[in-house]
Design an enzyme around this catalytic site. Structure first.
Site, short mmCIF file in Angstrom:
data_model
loop_
_atom_site.label_atom_id
_atom_site.label_comp_id
_atom_site.label_asym_id
_atom_site.label_seq_id
_atom_site.Cartn_x
_atom_site.Cartn_y
_atom_site.Cartn_z
N HIS A 68 115.45 26.62 1.31
CA HIS A 68 116.38 26.13 0.38
C HIS A 68 117.53 25.05 1.05
O HIS A 68 117.88 25.61 2.38
CB HIS A 68 117.37 27.17 -0.31
CG HIS A 68 118.22 26.47 -1.35
ND1 HIS A 68 117.65 25.88 -2.72
CD2 HIS A 68 119.37 26.19 -1.36
CE1 HIS A 68 118.74 25.43 -3.11
NE2 HIS A 68 119.64 25.55 -2.49
N GLU B 296 96.15 3.02 -3.43
CA GLU B 296 97.00 3.08 -2.32
C GLU B 296 97.35 1.49 -2.05
O GLU B 296 98.72 1.14 -1.70
CB GLU B 296 96.24 3.52 -1.08
CG GLU B 296 96.10 4.98 -1.27
CD GLU B 296 95.48 5.73 0.23
OE1 GLU B 296 95.74 6.83 0.35
OE2 GLU B 296 94.88 4.86 0.97
N CYS C 270 92.16 4.53 7.44
CA CYS C 270 93.34 5.45 7.36
C CYS C 270 94.46 5.13 8.04
O CYS C 270 95.67 5.29 7.54
CB CYS C 270 93.02 6.84 7.77
SG CYS C 270 91.15 7.39 7.45
N TYR D 41 90.96 5.88 -4.69
CA TYR D 41 91.93 6.00 -3.52
C TYR D 41 92.37 4.64 -2.80
O TYR D 41 93.62 4.35 -2.81
CB TYR D 41 91.45 6.74 -2.06
CG TYR D 41 91.31 8.24 -2.23
CD1 TYR D 41 91.93 8.97 -1.52
CD2 TYR D 41 90.00 8.75 -2.73
CE1 TYR D 41 91.97 10.37 -1.24
CE2 TYR D 41 89.84 10.32 -2.58
CZ TYR D 41 90.92 11.05 -2.08
OH TYR D 41 90.53 12.27 -1.88
N LYS E 218 96.16 1.67 7.19
CA LYS E 218 96.51 1.74 5.89
C LYS E 218 97.81 2.39 5.86
O LYS E 218 99.03 2.08 5.13
CB LYS E 218 95.60 2.33 5.07
CG LYS E 218 95.87 2.79 3.68
CD LYS E 218 96.70 4.13 3.40
CE LYS E 218 96.30 5.26 4.05
NZ LYS E 218 94.98 5.89 3.33
N SER F 153 84.58 8.30 13.58
CA SER F 153 85.36 9.88 13.71
C SER F 153 84.34 10.60 14.01
O SER F 153 84.49 11.52 15.00
CB SER F 153 86.00 9.98 12.66
OG SER F 153 87.09 9.31 12.10
N CYS G 95 88.14 4.66 10.35
CA CYS G 95 89.46 5.32 9.94
C CYS G 95 90.58 4.67 10.94
O CYS G 95 91.60 4.25 10.53
CB CYS G 95 89.33 6.75 10.49
SG CYS G 95 90.95 7.62 10.44
N GLU H 141 110.31 24.31 -2.37
CA GLU H 141 110.52 25.72 -2.91
C GLU H 141 109.94 25.78 -4.29
O GLU H 141 110.04 26.93 -4.83
CB GLU H 141 112.00 25.94 -2.78
CG GLU H 141 112.88 25.17 -3.59
CD GLU H 141 114.47 25.41 -3.14
OE1 GLU H 141 115.15 26.32 -3.29
OE2 GLU H 141 115.26 24.63 -2.89
N TYR I 210 90.30 6.15 22.57
CA TYR I 210 89.13 6.49 22.19
C TYR I 210 88.04 6.26 23.11
O TYR I 210 87.31 7.20 23.50
CB TYR I 210 88.61 6.12 20.90
CG TYR I 210 88.83 6.77 19.32
CD1 TYR I 210 90.29 6.93 19.20
CD2 TYR I 210 87.80 7.33 18.72
CE1 TYR I 210 90.68 7.66 18.03
CE2 TYR I 210 88.24 7.99 17.51
CZ TYR I 210 89.70 8.45 17.32
OH TYR I 210 90.14 8.94 16.06
P1 NDP Z 1 86.34 5.85 -4.97
O1 NDP Z 1 85.35 6.64 -5.03
O2 NDP Z 1 87.82 6.82 -4.58
O3 NDP Z 1 86.84 5.00 -5.99
C1 NDP Z 1 86.11 4.00 -6.31
C2 NDP Z 1 86.50 3.51 -7.62
O4 NDP Z 1 85.74 2.15 -8.02
C3 NDP Z 1 86.32 4.46 -9.03
O5 NDP Z 1 87.69 4.16 -9.49
C4 NDP Z 1 85.30 3.85 -9.74
O6 NDP Z 1 85.34 4.33 -11.10
C5 NDP Z 1 85.25 2.39 -9.52
N1 NDP Z 1 83.92 1.64 -9.51
C6 NDP Z 1 83.09 1.96 -8.96
N2 NDP Z 1 81.87 1.22 -9.19
C7 NDP Z 1 82.48 0.60 -9.96
C8 NDP Z 1 81.83 -0.64 -10.91
N3 NDP Z 1 80.50 -1.00 -10.73
N4 NDP Z 1 82.72 -1.47 -11.71
C9 NDP Z 1 84.06 -1.10 -11.91
N5 NDP Z 1 84.43 -0.07 -11.25
C10 NDP Z 1 83.73 0.46 -10.48
O7 NDP Z 1 86.43 4.87 -3.62
P2 NDP Z 1 87.50 3.74 -2.67
O8 NDP Z 1 86.63 2.66 -2.46
O9 NDP Z 1 88.84 3.80 -3.03
O10 NDP Z 1 87.53 4.70 -1.31
C11 NDP Z 1 86.38 5.37 -0.70
C12 NDP Z 1 86.38 6.58 -0.26
O11 NDP Z 1 87.30 6.41 0.87
C13 NDP Z 1 87.06 7.51 -1.03
O12 NDP Z 1 85.91 8.21 -1.91
C14 NDP Z 1 87.64 8.59 -0.19
O13 NDP Z 1 86.85 9.50 0.04
C15 NDP Z 1 87.88 7.44 1.09
N6 NDP Z 1 89.39 7.38 1.45
C16 NDP Z 1 90.16 8.28 1.45
C17 NDP Z 1 91.41 8.01 1.56
C18 NDP Z 1 92.50 9.25 1.75
O14 NDP Z 1 92.07 10.47 2.10
N7 NDP Z 1 93.65 8.72 1.27
C19 NDP Z 1 92.14 6.78 1.56
C20 NDP Z 1 91.07 5.75 1.21
C21 NDP Z 1 89.77 5.99 0.87
P3 NDP Z 1 84.91 5.76 -11.49
O15 NDP Z 1 85.95 6.71 -11.40
O16 NDP Z 1 85.04 5.60 -13.11
O17 NDP Z 1 83.82 6.10 -10.89
#
Ligand code: NDP
Length: 464
Positions: A439, A184, A48, A180, A51, A15, A43, A444, A99
């Site tokens: 409405h 998802e 994205c 996320y 997904k 992106s 993405c 709303e 792209y």
């Molecule tokens: P996130 O950062 O959202 O979540 C990572 C998860 O993994 C958290 O729950 C974290 O726990 C856990 N975690 C990390 N390390 C460990 C570990 N060693 N052991 C156990 N649990 C662990 O990352 P994602 O991989 O879900 O997504 C990556 C990024 O991609 C996101 O930050 C987001 O910005 C982007 N994304 C956006 C989307 C959207 O806009 N709809 C959709 C998908 C991805 P804890 O919370 O306790 O740290």
């Protein structure tokens, strides 16, 4: 006339990279952009976009069920995974083509090769071993799914990369993580008929979101039949003799599933890029350190998007790219604005959010007002679906500004986009109050919550 082969060389066709290359080329700059996999980046190719297509696919099951309450008889339905994957692949190929054409039409040179830095102005194209030079360089190589190599048996697990291309739809899946991607995909797989379990180390899923959104979604997911295990982690994965994989958890449980998916965050994609040779500084996570203008410690090398580990979101990378163009090629220094980024979790129901959670706002302001509505959306009345919608506004009592808006429910992502504009413009609660309702809609409720449900003064709850 520059002494270099290119005015701008962009490493990474996702992106941020594509937007900066396309805009610079359309301004007459001599631009090349190198991509080692497929143009479009995470993405478009494995994030994205596919997904969201999978999310749509997974919703039909409930649509068919809901139809009965509205008088429809839907015949026997069947889902075919291979058909979905093929249709998705066709759409992704079409987007990749767009792209590529966009870049070509702007006059950028596309290089289908990995590119690595040799020094601060020289890039090596790995496929041909050719070396080229550039006056400015952008690194926009994104991020990669954390493979969690420290986990014994992690090689038997998949990440979101593989989830888009599984040969067959698993009968059961265990998903690790509470962010996320974990949330998802748990909803996607469940909606497609897969027996789904989510395991997360924290006390509640989606640690960075408002507690009402977290609890509301958790309940909705469990009510659908998704198992959620909290405060536990997988300690070892082995191949199960009966086929599939087996996870042993810290709390002592054994969970057998066809697939185990790790969704444990994404790491900056900087390994082997030659950043040391070019003198570009990284932090302890391997993310490229940049200033407010996305400039690295080397004055003519910039980094955009996930590789900088600022905010891992596509629109943020695109915004950073446009700011780069303003700053470097339009003589208009523009720092990316990372404040009040609206975002959505495409769970079922969705979460749409912008601004501060109740917890964050309570820490930041002396007194906040919480307006909260929980209701059954109209569509669920005749369908008989039990799902609830939650809408929540967080207001700074001192100046009446709405500092957070959170929605759980259908189309919450669409609503978050519009709320994002309002909050960015500095909307007050009084502006909401004098806005006429549309409405009958679910949204709303946002303009009809006249009295706060409660206040928080110095972090303490006060009713009314
Ligand atoms: P996130 O950062 O959202 O979540 C990572 C998860 O993994 C958290 O729950 C974290 O726990 C856990 N975690 C990390 N390390 C460990 C570990 N060693 N052991 C156990 N649990 C662990 O990352 P994602 O991989 O879900 O997504 C990556 C990024 O991609 C996101 O930050 C987001 O910005 C982007 N994304 C956006 C989307 C959207 O806009 N709809 C959709 C998908 C991805 P804890 O919370 O306790 O740290």
């Amino acid at each position: 006339m520059t002494a270099y082969d290119y005015d701008l060389f962009v490493i990474g066709g996702g992106s941020g990279g594509v937007r900066s290359a396309r805009l610079a080329a359309s301004m007459g700059k001599k631009v090349a952009i190198a991509e080692e996999y497929r143009f479009g980046g995470t993405c478009v190719i494995r994030g994205c976009v596919p997904k969201k297509l999978f999310v749509y696919a997974s919703q039909f099951h409930e649509h068919f069920e809901d139809a009965a309450g509205y008088g429809w008889t839907v015949g026997e339905s069947r889902f075919d995974w291979k058909t979905l994957v093929a249709a998705k692949d066709k759409e992704i190929a079409r987007l990749e083509g767009l792209y590529r054409r966009g870049l070509e039409n702007a006059g950028a040179e596309l290089i289908d090769s990995r590119a690595e830095l040799i020094d601060a102005h020289t890039i090596r194209l790995v496929k041909t071993a050719k070396q080229v030079t550039a006056e400015r360089i952008i690194i926009a190589t994104g991020s990669v799914a954390n493979p969690h190599e420290a986990l014994p048996g992690s090689e038997f697990c998949i990440t979101s990369n593989e989830a888009f291309h599984l040969d067959a739809l698993p009968k059961s899946i265990l998903i690790a993580g509470g962010g996320y991607i974990a949330v998802e995909f748990a909803n996607i797989f469940h909606g497609l008929g897969v027996d789904t379990t989510l395991i997360y180390r924290g006390r509640e899923i989606l640690s960075r979101f408002d507690h009402d959104m977290r609890q509301g979604l958790h309940k909705a997911m469990e009510d659908k039949g998704i198992r959620i295990i909290l405060t536990d982690i997988i300690e070892e994965v082995t191949q199960s003799p009966a086929g599939g994989v087996s996870a042993r958890t810290k709390a002592g449980a054994t969970i057998v599933a066809d697939q185990i998916m790790l969704a444990l965050g994404r790491d900056p994609n900087t390994a082997g890029l030659g950043l040391e040779a070019a003198g570009v500084a990284m932090n302890e996570r391997g993310a490229i350190i940049v200033d407010a203008y996305s400039r690295t410690n080397v004055a003519h090398i910039f980094a955009l998007g996930d590789v900088t580990d600022r905010v891992q979101l596509t629109p943020v990378a695109i915004h950073e790219a446009m700011c780069f163009i303003e700053t470097e090629y339009k003589n208009n220094p523009t720092a990316p604005d990372h404040d009040l980024i609206a975002t959505a979790v495409f769970s079922q129901p969705e979460i749409g959010t912008v601004g501060l959670s109740e917890e964050e706002a309570a820490k930041k302001f002396d007194e906040i007002e919480i307006y909260r509505a929980e209701f059954r959306p109209m569509k669920a009345t005749l369908s008989g679906r039990a799902e609830k919608m939650i809408m929540k506004l967080i207001v700074n009592a001192a100046d009446r500004k709405v500092v957070g808006a959170h929605i759980l429910g259908h189309e919450a992502g669409e609503m978050a986009q519009l709320l994002g504009i309002s909050l960015k413009a500095g909307v007050t609660k009084d502006d909401f109050d004098r806005t006429m309702a549309v409405h009958p809609t679910a949204s709303e409720e946002l303009v009809t919550m006249y009295k706060p449900n409660y206040r928080l003064r110095n972090g303490e709850r006060v009713e009314g």
